[in-house]
Design a protein around this motif. Sequence first.
Motif, PDB file in Angstrom:
ATOM      1  N   MET A   1       0.840  -1.181   0.000  1.00 46.17           N
ATOM      2  CA  MET A   1       0.000   0.000   0.000  1.00 46.17           C
ATOM      3  C   MET A   1       0.880   1.238   0.000  1.00 46.17           C
ATOM      4  SD  MET A   1      -3.303  -0.181   2.505  1.00 46.17           S
ATOM      5  CE  MET A   1      -3.894  -1.831   2.739  1.00 46.17           C
ATOM      6  N   PHE A   5      -2.458   5.483   1.934  1.00 46.16           N
ATOM      7  CA  PHE A   5      -3.368   4.382   2.212  1.00 46.16           C
ATOM      8  C   PHE A   5      -2.910   3.610   3.447  1.00 46.16           C
ATOM      9  CE2 PHE A   5      -4.446   4.560  -2.455  1.00 46.16           C
ATOM     10  CZ  PHE A   5      -5.756   4.959  -2.269  1.00 46.16           C
ATOM     11  N   LYS A   6      -1.615   3.418   3.580  1.00 50.89           N
ATOM     12  CA  LYS A   6      -1.063   2.700   4.728  1.00 50.89           C
ATOM     13  C   LYS A   6      -1.391   3.447   6.022  1.00 50.89           C
ATOM     14  CE  LYS A   6       2.789   0.810   3.777  1.00 50.89           C
ATOM     15  NZ  LYS A   6       4.216   0.605   3.481  1.00 50.89           N
ATOM     16  N   HIS A   9      -5.033   3.052   6.702  1.00 54.38           N
ATOM     17  CA  HIS A   9      -5.274   1.669   7.111  1.00 54.38           C
ATOM     18  C   HIS A   9      -4.920   1.494   8.591  1.00 54.38           C
ATOM     19  CE1 HIS A   9      -5.255  -2.692   7.103  1.00 54.38           C
ATOM     20  NE2 HIS A   9      -3.989  -2.693   7.441  1.00 54.38           N
ATOM     21  N   GLN A  72     -14.351   5.531   0.764  1.00 53.47           N
ATOM     22  CA  GLN A  72     -12.910   5.252   0.691  1.00 53.47           C
ATOM     23  C   GLN A  72     -12.407   4.559   1.952  1.00 53.47           C
ATOM     24  OE1 GLN A  72     -10.704   5.797  -2.085  1.00 53.47           O
ATOM     25  NE2 GLN A  72      -9.761   4.293  -0.763  1.00 53.47           N
ATOM     26  N   ILE A  76     -10.544   0.979   2.126  1.00 53.62           N
ATOM     27  CA  ILE A  76      -9.237   0.788   2.757  1.00 53.62           C
ATOM     28  C   ILE A  76      -9.306  -0.317   3.810  1.00 53.62           C
ATOM     29  CG2 ILE A  76      -7.544   1.881   4.291  1.00 53.62           C
ATOM     30  CD1 ILE A  76      -8.110   4.505   2.689  1.00 53.62           C
ATOM     31  N   ARG A  77     -10.348  -0.312   4.594  1.00 52.51           N
ATOM     32  CA  ARG A  77     -10.507  -1.335   5.635  1.00 52.51           C
ATOM     33  C   ARG A  77     -10.653  -2.719   5.008  1.00 52.51           C
ATOM     34  NH1 ARG A  77      -9.460  -2.907  10.647  1.00 52.51           N
ATOM     35  NH2 ARG A  77     -11.233  -3.500  11.891  1.00 52.51           N
ATOM     36  N   GLY A  80      -7.385  -3.874   3.495  1.00 53.57           N
ATOM     37  CA  GLY A  80      -6.477  -4.298   4.557  1.00 53.57           C
ATOM     38  C   GLY A  80      -6.808  -5.687   5.073  1.00 53.57           C
ATOM     39  N   ASP A  85      -3.343  -4.437  -2.058  1.00 51.58           N
ATOM     40  CA  ASP A  85      -2.685  -3.147  -2.213  1.00 51.58           C
ATOM     41  C   ASP A  85      -3.548  -2.329  -3.170  1.00 51.58           C
ATOM     42  OD1 ASP A  85      -1.097  -1.035  -3.386  1.00 51.58           O
ATOM     43  OD2 ASP A  85       0.692  -2.048  -2.639  1.00 51.58           O
ATOM     44  N   ILE A  86      -4.247  -1.344  -2.651  1.00 53.77           N
ATOM     45  CA  ILE A  86      -5.209  -0.581  -3.451  1.00 53.77           C
ATOM     46  C   ILE A  86      -4.537   0.114  -4.627  1.00 53.77           C
ATOM     47  CG2 ILE A  86      -6.810   1.379  -3.458  1.00 53.77           C
ATOM     48  CD1 ILE A  86      -7.464   0.694  -0.543  1.00 53.77           C
TER      49      ILE A  86
END
Length: 121
Positions: A1, A5-6, A9, A72, A76-77, A80, A85-86
Motif C-alpha cells: 500500500m 493508504f497505509k 489503514h 474510501q 481501505i478497511r 487491509g 494493495d489498493i
Amino acid sequence: MSDPFKQLHLAMNQFAAERDWDQFHSPKNLAMALTVEAAELQECFQWLTEAQSKDLDEAQLAAVRDEIADVQLYLIRLAGKLGVDIEQACWEKMEKNAKKYPAEQVKGSAKKYTHYENGDV
C-alpha cells in the motif's frame, strides 16, 4: 500500500480496535457496508439535474465529501482485511481497462466493452 493508504489503514485499525469493532469487520460485512455508503453518496445527487450535480452548494459539497470519505475508508478497511494493495490494484485495473477500451475504438462512446468485442462500434 502506498503511504497515504497505509497511514489510513493503520488509523482505521486503531479506530476499530479502540471500539472493539474488529469482530464485526469481516470482508462480507465491510463489502455490505460499502454498498450502503455508496448509496448514501448517490442520495446526495438524487433528484438533481445534470447541471445541478456539477454546481453543488457548500452544504451539498460537504455531504458529498463525507460520503466519498466513508466509501474510501471502507475500501481501505476491506483491502487491509484481504491484503489488497489498493494502489497496485488500481494501476493493474487501469491497464486492463486500456486493453478493454482502446481509445481509437471507443472515443466518444459510452458503450460497454462487450459491444466492441462483438464488433459493434
